[in-house]
Structures are given as structure tokens and as C-alpha cells.
Scaffold this active site. Structure first.
Site, PDB file in Angstrom:
ATOM      1  N   LYS A  64      51.866  60.566   2.294  1.00 17.41           N
ATOM      2  CA  LYS A  64      52.180  60.624   3.426  1.00 17.41           C
ATOM      3  C   LYS A  64      53.620  60.648   3.711  1.00 17.41           C
ATOM      4  CE  LYS A  64      47.946  58.141   4.929  1.00 17.41           C
ATOM      5  NZ  LYS A  64      47.482  56.912   5.683  1.00 17.41           N
ATOM      6  N   TYR A  75      41.904  63.302  11.202  1.00 19.44           N
ATOM      7  CA  TYR A  75      41.727  62.039  11.387  1.00 19.44           C
ATOM      8  C   TYR A  75      40.677  61.917  12.787  1.00 19.44           C
ATOM      9  CZ  TYR A  75      44.799  59.978   8.017  1.00 19.44           C
ATOM     10  OH  TYR A  75      45.299  59.689   6.917  1.00 19.44           O
ATOM     11  N   ASN A  84      51.435  53.779   5.244  1.00 15.65           N
ATOM     12  CA  ASN A  84      50.781  53.223   3.817  1.00 15.65           C
ATOM     13  C   ASN A  84      50.849  54.120   2.621  1.00 15.65           C
ATOM     14  OD1 ASN A  84      48.860  54.687   4.892  1.00 15.65           O
ATOM     15  ND2 ASN A  84      47.212  52.893   5.075  1.00 15.65           N
ATOM     16  N   HIS A  98      46.888  58.935   1.464  1.00 13.15           N
ATOM     17  CA  HIS A  98      45.568  58.830   1.947  1.00 13.15           C
ATOM     18  C   HIS A  98      44.654  59.281   0.818  1.00 13.15           C
ATOM     19  CE1 HIS A  98      41.870  60.362   4.024  1.00 13.15           C
ATOM     20  NE2 HIS A  98      41.962  61.301   3.186  1.00 13.15           N
ATOM     21  N   GLU A 134      37.249  67.071   3.436  1.00  8.47           N
ATOM     22  CA  GLU A 134      38.541  67.011   3.420  1.00  8.47           C
ATOM     23  C   GLU A 134      39.164  68.295   2.613  1.00  8.47           C
ATOM     24  OE1 GLU A 134      38.806  62.355   4.628  1.00  8.47           O
ATOM     25  OE2 GLU A 134      39.594  63.078   2.621  1.00  8.47           O
TER      26      GLU A 134
HETATM   27  P1  IDP Z   1      42.042  54.398   4.215  1.00  8.66           P
HETATM   28  O1  IDP Z   1      43.382  55.255   4.527  1.00  8.66           O
HETATM   29  O2  IDP Z   1      42.322  53.280   3.543  1.00  8.66           O
HETATM   30  O3  IDP Z   1      40.874  55.040   3.831  1.00  8.66           O
HETATM   31  P2  IDP Z   1      40.984  54.290   6.925  1.00  8.66           P
HETATM   32  O4  IDP Z   1      40.233  52.967   7.527  1.00  8.66           O
HETATM   33  O5  IDP Z   1      40.460  55.377   6.739  1.00  8.66           O
HETATM   34  O6  IDP Z   1      42.003  53.694   5.770  1.00  8.66           O
HETATM   35  O7  IDP Z   1      42.170  54.238   8.026  1.00  8.66           O
HETATM   36  C1  IDP Z   1      42.917  55.797   8.008  1.00  8.66           C
HETATM   37  C2  IDP Z   1      44.192  55.249   8.105  1.00  8.66           C
HETATM   38  O8  IDP Z   1      44.456  54.728   9.541  1.00  8.66           O
HETATM   39  C3  IDP Z   1      44.892  54.348   7.356  1.00  8.66           C
HETATM   40  O9  IDP Z   1      45.250  54.768   6.001  1.00  8.66           O
HETATM   41  C4  IDP Z   1      46.213  53.723   8.404  1.00  8.66           C
HETATM   42  O10 IDP Z   1      47.100  54.305   7.947  1.00  8.66           O
HETATM   43  C5  IDP Z   1      45.381  53.757   9.540  1.00  8.66           C
HETATM   44  N1  IDP Z   1      45.022  52.582   9.891  1.00  8.66           N
HETATM   45  C6  IDP Z   1      43.898  52.030   9.708  1.00  8.66           C
HETATM   46  N2  IDP Z   1      43.593  50.769  10.109  1.00  8.66           N
HETATM   47  C7  IDP Z   1      44.651  50.536  11.110  1.00  8.66           C
HETATM   48  C8  IDP Z   1      44.987  49.528  11.851  1.00  8.66           C
HETATM   49  O11 IDP Z   1      44.346  48.496  12.022  1.00  8.66           O
HETATM   50  N3  IDP Z   1      46.243  49.732  12.567  1.00  8.66           N
HETATM   51  C9  IDP Z   1      47.114  50.765  12.247  1.00  8.66           C
HETATM   52  N4  IDP Z   1      46.830  51.751  11.443  1.00  8.66           N
HETATM   53  C10 IDP Z   1      45.450  51.676  10.940  1.00  8.66           C
END
Ligand code: IDP
Length: 135
Positions: free
Chosen positions: A11, A51, A114, A117, A128
Site C-alpha cells: 500500500k 474495495y 497498514n 493487502h 482480485e
Molecule cells: P484485511 O486488509 O486485513 O483483509 P479487511 O477487513 O478486508 O482487512 O479491510 C480492508 C482494509 O480496510 C484494511 O486493510 C484496512 O486498511 C481498512 N480497515 C478495516 N477495518 C477498518 C477500521 O475499522 N477502520 C479503518 N480502516 C479499516
């Protein structure tokens, strides 16, 4: 164990930190092979489409804004149990909860920024990969 393919995105936060190589090296050391890769600046429409599953979530707009804030490095990783192996290397979504030594524990600043992905299941991996690497 089956040989699988999974989609990985480094990212914008991790690209800006100049750690593409360190992250890819972790995949390679774990036995995953990079079989497709490119650097790309996502458009708003591309990030929203990628997304789309999260479009009703309160963090959707911020997530899209973040994903278009700079270039990303998109790859297809291949190897035995690649989907689960990549998720394990990534660590938990929230870096505060990610296990020590995982990519997110080492390189991510927050749940929003974070670092990586990774596809979470065979069906999402197939979708994807097709989204970014059309044959
Ligand atoms: P993942 O990336 O670990 O699979 P997902 O639940 O698919 O997590 O969520 C996609 C992305 O959305 C996450 O990587 C993160 O960047 C963002 N995200 C998920 N939950 C939150 C939240 O509660 N607050 C802010 N961003 C979130």
C-alpha cells in the site's frame, strides 16, 4: 497442500517508506514466488471497485482516499498454501494486534495505513487477481 495464487498489494504508506524490497523479500524467503507485478497509481474508480465489498462500511471513503494517496505495488504470489501463508506473513489488520515479526507489526502505522493487502480466500484471490491482471 495445494499450490495457490494470491493477490498482494504493498500500500502507499509502505511504498513511501521505501520498503517494497524488504516486504517482497519476506514473501520470497517464505517460499512464495512473485509471478506478476507492477507499480500503479490507482484511480478513485479502481480503488472503489477493488474495495466494493466494504462500500457500506464507515471507513470506506478514508480507505479509498488512502489507497489513491500514492502509488501501490501490486503482485501475484504463487506457492503452496499461498493465501494463508501471505495472511500469516502480513499479520492482523490492526498493526497494534499484529504478531511481532509480521509485516504489519514491523511496517504499518495504523489500521488505516497498514502496509499491505492480501486476498483472504480462494474465491476472492481469483477475483482480485482478475481485477488487476486481465489475461
Ligand atoms: P484485511 O486488509 O486485513 O483483509 P479487511 O477487513 O478486508 O482487512 O479491510 C480492508 C482494509 O480496510 C484494511 O486493510 C484496512 O486498511 C481498512 N480497515 C478495516 N477495518 C477498518 C477500521 O475499522 N477502520 C479503518 N480502516 C479499516
Amino acid at each position: 497442500m495445494a499450490v495457490e495464487r494470491t493477490l498482494s498489494i504493498i500500500k502507499p504508506d509502505a511504498v513511501a517508506k521505501n520498503v517494497i524490497g524488504e516486504i517482497v523479500s519476506r514473501f520470497e524467503k517464505a517460499g512464495l514466488k512473485v509471478v506478476e507485478a507492477r507499480m500503479q497509481q490507482l484511480s478513485q474508480a479502481e480503488a472503489e471497485g477493488f474495495y466494493a465489498v466494504h462500500k457500506e462500511r464507515p471507513f470506506f471513503n478514508d480507505l479509498v482516499k488512502f489507497m489513491i494517496s500514492g502509488p501501490v505495488f501490486i503482485q501475484v504470489l504463487e506457492g503452496e498454501d499461498a493465501i494463508a501463508k501471505n495472511r500469516e506473513l502480513m499479520g492482523a489488520t490492526d498493526p497494534k494486534k499484529a504478531e511481532a515479526g509480521t509485516i504489519r507489526a514491523d511496517f504499518a502505522d495504523s489500521i488505516d495505513a497498514n502496509a499491505v493487502h492480501g486476498s483472504d480466500a480462494p474465491e476472492t484471490a481469483a477475483n482480485e487477481i482478475a481485477y488487476f491482471f486481465k489475461k
